[in-house]
Enzyme design. Structure first.
Site, short mmCIF file in Angstrom:
data_model
loop_
_atom_site.label_atom_id
_atom_site.label_comp_id
_atom_site.label_asym_id
_atom_site.label_seq_id
_atom_site.Cartn_x
_atom_site.Cartn_y
_atom_site.Cartn_z
N HIS A 14 12.89 13.53 11.83
CA HIS A 14 12.50 14.87 11.39
C HIS A 14 11.61 15.55 12.42
O HIS A 14 11.52 15.12 13.57
CB HIS A 14 11.84 14.79 10.02
CG HIS A 14 10.68 13.84 9.95
ND1 HIS A 14 9.42 14.17 10.35
CD2 HIS A 14 10.61 12.55 9.54
CE1 HIS A 14 8.61 13.14 10.18
NE2 HIS A 14 9.31 12.14 9.69
N HIS A 301 7.14 22.95 4.22
CA HIS A 301 5.79 23.06 4.78
C HIS A 301 4.85 23.84 3.87
O HIS A 301 3.65 23.57 3.83
CB HIS A 301 5.85 23.71 6.17
CG HIS A 301 6.22 22.74 7.24
ND1 HIS A 301 6.70 23.11 8.47
CD2 HIS A 301 6.16 21.39 7.26
CE1 HIS A 301 6.92 22.04 9.21
NE2 HIS A 301 6.60 20.97 8.50
N ARG A 408 -6.16 3.39 17.63
CA ARG A 408 -5.42 2.84 18.78
C ARG A 408 -5.30 3.93 19.85
O ARG A 408 -4.81 5.01 19.58
CB ARG A 408 -4.03 2.40 18.35
CG ARG A 408 -4.00 1.35 17.25
CD ARG A 408 -2.55 0.95 16.98
NE ARG A 408 -2.42 0.02 15.88
CZ ARG A 408 -2.23 0.38 14.61
NH1 ARG A 408 -2.14 1.68 14.31
NH2 ARG A 408 -2.12 -0.52 13.67
N ARG A 444 -10.66 1.66 19.76
CA ARG A 444 -10.34 0.47 20.57
C ARG A 444 -9.88 0.91 21.95
O ARG A 444 -9.00 1.76 22.08
CB ARG A 444 -9.25 -0.35 19.89
CG ARG A 444 -8.94 -1.66 20.63
CD ARG A 444 -7.87 -2.46 19.91
NE ARG A 444 -6.56 -1.84 20.01
CZ ARG A 444 -5.48 -2.27 19.38
NH1 ARG A 444 -5.56 -3.32 18.58
NH2 ARG A 444 -4.32 -1.65 19.52
N GLU A 543 -8.79 -11.81 17.98
CA GLU A 543 -7.34 -11.99 17.98
C GLU A 543 -6.95 -13.32 18.61
O GLU A 543 -5.87 -13.85 18.33
CB GLU A 543 -6.67 -10.86 18.78
CG GLU A 543 -6.92 -9.47 18.24
CD GLU A 543 -6.45 -8.40 19.20
OE1 GLU A 543 -5.33 -7.89 18.99
OE2 GLU A 543 -7.18 -8.10 20.15
N ASN A 566 -2.61 -9.90 13.01
CA ASN A 566 -1.24 -10.01 13.53
C ASN A 566 -1.17 -11.01 14.67
O ASN A 566 -0.40 -11.98 14.63
CB ASN A 566 -0.73 -8.65 14.01
CG ASN A 566 -0.70 -7.62 12.91
OD1 ASN A 566 -1.02 -7.91 11.76
ND2 ASN A 566 -0.30 -6.41 13.25
N ASP A 567 -1.97 -10.77 15.72
CA ASP A 567 -1.97 -11.70 16.86
C ASP A 567 -2.69 -12.99 16.54
O ASP A 567 -2.25 -14.08 16.93
CB ASP A 567 -2.61 -11.03 18.08
CG ASP A 567 -1.63 -10.13 18.83
OD1 ASP A 567 -0.41 -10.35 18.68
OD2 ASP A 567 -2.07 -9.21 19.53
N ARG A 577 5.85 -13.95 15.40
CA ARG A 577 6.19 -13.27 14.14
C ARG A 577 7.46 -12.43 14.26
O ARG A 577 8.04 -12.05 13.26
CB ARG A 577 5.02 -12.39 13.67
CG ARG A 577 4.69 -11.23 14.58
CD ARG A 577 3.51 -10.44 14.04
NE ARG A 577 3.26 -9.23 14.80
CZ ARG A 577 2.46 -9.16 15.85
NH1 ARG A 577 1.85 -10.25 16.29
NH2 ARG A 577 2.26 -8.00 16.47
N CYS A 614 -8.31 -5.43 10.52
CA CYS A 614 -7.42 -4.28 10.76
C CYS A 614 -5.97 -4.68 10.93
O CYS A 614 -5.13 -3.85 11.25
CB CYS A 614 -7.89 -3.49 11.98
SG CYS A 614 -7.93 -4.46 13.51
N HIS A 750 1.36 4.31 -34.56
CA HIS A 750 1.42 3.19 -33.63
C HIS A 750 2.68 3.25 -32.80
O HIS A 750 3.66 3.91 -33.17
CB HIS A 750 1.34 1.85 -34.38
CG HIS A 750 2.35 1.72 -35.48
ND1 HIS A 750 2.20 2.35 -36.70
CD2 HIS A 750 3.53 1.05 -35.55
CE1 HIS A 750 3.24 2.06 -37.47
NE2 HIS A 750 4.06 1.28 -36.81
#
Length: 839
Positions: A14, A301, A408, A444, A543, A566-567, A577, A614, A750
């Site tokens: 999109h 939009h 990130r 980071r 990590e 993750n790591d 993974r 995270c 009820h």
């Protein structure tokens, strides 16, 4: 040169990812083509409109072809974008999905003969005001265009108009009212700058058309193209093109063609077939109380904007402009999904009560707008967001993130042939700090290498890049690249609570070198007199498993830590993974891994330092009992999941979570772990059957319909139901079979319905008896409502009802219920008599 890919985005390719893809392609001289193999459509990758017209949906297989003087560089850049950036583009703008619509009015309004007009509620809330009909954006096809002069003059006129339209959008972008407004305006700017639109305009001019005729015909071409898409999202973009073309015509003819524009001077409900984004932005916000649209979809939009601005909005209201008359007072109920005339006394009474109910609900179940989630026993957990772009920041703070737990930065390095400048980075980080509004933003530093290769770094090919030259390990060789980023981060710290964090730390030396680099950047800025936060908090990612065994050394040097599960998990278990052969081994619920995490968190806390998480483990509500049990200070996850996680935290006990974690860490079989984790999940159904919030004494309801509404509203206020309409209809369905007036002035309506979140009993004592259709024909003075969840304990419903019916045969029992003075005494007495626990 070419490559193939499969679109993984849930909304297809999109506008937002298409515009980013076009930005990459435009950097190169080569022709860059995109083919959707499902449809056979081919588009230039340098045009957002052309990309949209290919109608690429999730799962479609596509081919990218590059041909030209810089084809190798273009091929490499586009391949990197598709592999590394495109999967991260699937972040929905807030409010892009409609909520469930009603099909009937509430019983009190039905009984009063009120007429309602139904639609889909796409932006929740109540709005009252006078109907203001508004014409939609339509290209003036009957406009008499000036005769064409020479093509060069006509083309120059179009170019001036496009520059003026872009300029007006950029002026609005300089001061957006919300992040969502900025995102929508960016989409408009992309259309006003589109290569295919410019080419189509030039083509019509070369055929002897005037500038105005060229705009109308080019607009109609692209509008028709997009409206044939199978994707609702892409069909909605046709209106954006129509609006841009209308602005171009306005510039060319020097007159106001926006006949749909109108000024509001009092509380107003705007009724239209559809609206364009800048039309909405041109309306006076203080007087705009609601929108009623005939055709706009949930992904338009204007709907996304309305949601971000808190404007109650209904769409799909058939013939709204025909049935809602100009100047008529109406109420737009965008909670339930209908609009009704306000003139009726029944409507006025209903919504006076509704306003009170909503106020009570906000008082009883306050929704936090800032600050962390809190467990039932008082444990605080910050719920932050992961982000890598302005759009993700916008969604994060609309979803009530407590901060940005991981910003990130490497995405800005991957989409180009040269690294971003210090000024580019400063603009991004400063905007993040400002958008956070005092909430923390953990930035980071770039984590390049591994699977994130930037060509200008000239990183060597590696057999095992995940264990190779990546993250903090490349900083010494690329010292100036790091310095530019650190200076940008430090400068941004003057605009908010910025913190800096290093990735892939495995040793103390790496931390000391990173701190030295920060000190160098500070010295450089101080020498130039540039402001920054002197004591910016410094943190590191955990990590690499080795970092977990030198925490005493690391805690002496840094302020905070973040677990990158993750790591960390794949390194800890030596299981890739992404490898289907080892994916099953890469399990964050491995007892050894959980014990490792617990040890890390405990040691960091013993040193008085802060630790968050995270990684993907933090994004699953299923893991939440374990995360709370670990004692984490914060978790950071994709923004769309924040609200659900916060609600779940508020339903859990930290003490019980700690016990659940201990039990899981002690188990040997995976099936046992899954079973324990399932039992530890948040369950609001654990609420007691009786509570004083469900007891109303001295009701002024005048009839059965009002009484039923009042007690159902009490369930809503207390958080026992989110769907009042469904609960009320379940009760009335039972009444249709037989009246629940049991005699002696008592009624016991009820039902069994999962519209209630927990099995519940409500009590309503009336000031004046009302007709109920009781078996003894006597009016009713007291109502005891029993609502049980259909999916749980099917026999409990009849057990409670039968016990209550037997008790009501006892005159002393009835007399006590009628004499009780307060809600506390009522719940206590009923619990004793019906043998029900209040805990």
């Amino acid at each position: 040169m070419e490559f193939a890919f499969v679109c993984s985005l849930s909304d297809g390719l999109h506008a937002r990812p298409a515009s980013q893809l076009a930005e990459v392609a435009i950097e190169f001289a080569s022709d860059c083509l995109l083919t959707n193999l499902r449809t056979g459509s081919v588009a230039s990758l340098k045009s957002v409109l052309a990309i949209l017209a290919t109608d690429i949906r999730q799962g479609d297989r596509c081919i990218v072809q590059v041909r030209g003087t810089d084809d190798q560089a273009a091929h490499a850049a586009l391949l990197r974008f598709v592999e590394q950036v495109l999967p991260t583009c699937d972040v929905p703008l807030a409010g892009s999905h409609a909520t469930t619509a009603s099909t009937a009015l509430p019983r009190t309004l039905q009984t009063a003969g009120v007429k309602g007009y139904f639609g889909s509620p796409v932006s929740r809330g109540l709005g009252q005001g006078k109907v203001i009909p508004l014409s939609g954006m339509t290209l003036p096809r009957d406009l008499k265009a000036r005769p064409a002069s020479d093509p060069q003059s006509e083309l120059a006129q179009i170019k001036r108009a496009m520059a003026a339209v872009r300029g007006r959008i950029q002026e609005k972008l300089a001061h957006p009212q919300s992040p969502t407004e900025a995102a929508v305006l960016q989409a408009d700017l992309a259309i006003a700058s589109d290569v295919s639109l410019s080419q189509k305009l030039a083509e019509h001019v070369s055929q002897g058309k005037s500038a105005g005729q060229a705009v109308m015909e080019a607009g109609e071409f692209f509008i028709d193209l997009l409206r044939h898409s199978e994707s609702e999202y892409i069909r909605e973009r046709a209106l954006d093109i129509e609006e841009i073309c209308l602005h171009l015509l306005q510039e060319i003819y020097g007159v106001d063609l926006q006949t749909a524009s109108i000024e509001l001077h009092e509380p107003s409900v705007v009724v239209a077939e559809t609206l364009a984004p800048q039309q909405l932005l041109g309306l006076e916000r203080q007087w705009l109380k609601a929108l009623v649209l005939e055709h706009s979809g949930a992904t338009s939009h204007v709907v996304i904007l309305a949601r971000s601005l808190g404007i109650p909005t209904l769409t799909g209201v058939k013939n709204a402009r025909g049935v809602l008359l100009p100047g008529q007072e109406v109420v737009v109920d965008a909670n339930r999904g209908f609009v009704v005339p306000q003139s009726s006394p029944a409507v006025q009474k209903f919504y006076a009560r509704e306003q009170k109910t909503l106020e009570l609900r906000r008082e009883f179940l306050p929704v936090p707008t800032t600050g962390p989630a809190i467990t039932t026993d008082g444990k605080t957990l910050e719920v932050a967001a992961n982000a890598s772009s302005y759009e993700e920041l916008a969604v994060a703070f609309e979803k009530d993130a407590d901060g940005i737990g991981l910003f990130r930065t490497e995405m800005a390095y991957l989409q180009r042939q040269r690294p971003p400048s210090e000024e580019e980075q400063f603009a991004i980080y400063a905007e993040a700090a400002r958008a956070a509004g005092g909430r923390p933003v953990i930035i980071r530093t770039f984590d390049l290498g591994g699977d994130k290769d930037a060509p200008y770094l000239n990183l060597p090919p590696e057999d095992n890049p995940f264990l190779g030259y990546r993250g903090v390990r490349i900083y010494a060789e690329h010292r100036e690249l790091l310095q530019a980023q650190l200076r940008a981060i430090l400068r941004a710290s003057a605009f908010g609570r910025v913190q800096v964090m290093a990735p892939m730390i495995s040793s103390l030396d790496e931390v000391l070198q990173f701190k030295a680099a920060i000190s160098e950047a500070k010295h450089d800025l101080s020498r130039k007199g540039v402001a920054f936060q002197a004591n910016i908090p410094i943190g590191v990612m955990i990590e690499v498993p080795s970092a977990g065994f030198i925490l005493d050394q690391l805690c002496a040097e840094v302020d905070f830590f973040s677990l990158g599960t993750n790591d960390l998990n794949q390194y800890f278990l030596a299981a890739d993974r992404d490898n289907p052969k080892t994916a099953e081994l890469s399990d964050v619920l491995h007892p050894g891994f959980l014990r490792f995490l617990k040890r890390i968190v405990d040691e960091i806390h013993a040193a008085g330092k802060w630790v968050g998480m995270c990684g993907e483990m933090a994004a699953e509500i299923r893991h939440l009992p374990l995360l709370i049990g670990l004692g984490l200070d914060e978790i950071s996850l994709p923004a769309p999941g924040i609200s659900a996680v916060k609600r779940a935290v508020s339903q859990l006990s930290a003490a019980e979570c700690e016990r659940a974690l201990a039990s899981v860490m002690a188990r040997r079989e995976k099936s046992e772990i899954d079973e324990l984790l399932e039992r530890a999940q948040p369950a609001r159904s654990a609420q007691p059957l009786l509570s004083k919030e469900l007891v109303l004494l001295g009701s002024q309801s005048k009839d059965k319909e009002e009484a039923m509404q009042e007690i159902v509203d009490a369930f809503y206020v207390a958080g026992r139901t989110e769907d009042r309409q469904r609960l009320e209809e379940a009760l009335w369905s039972r009444e249709a079979v037989y009246a629940t007036g049991l005699g002696y002035g008592f009624a016991a309506p009820h039902c069994k319905s999962d519209s209630v979140i927990a099995d519940s009993i409500g009590v309503l004592r009336l000031s004046h008896a009302i007709e109920w259709g009781s078996v003894d024909t006597k009016p009713v003075s007291m109502i005891i409502l029993i609502a049980m969840r259909e999916s749980q304990n099917p026999s409990r419903h009849m057990k409670v009802f039968s016990k209550l019916a037997r008790k009501l045969m006892n005159e002393e029992f009835r007399g006590h219920l009628l004499a009780v003075k307060n809600a506390h005494d009522m719940t206590t007495y009923l619990a004793q008599q019906l043998e029900i626990s209040l805990h």
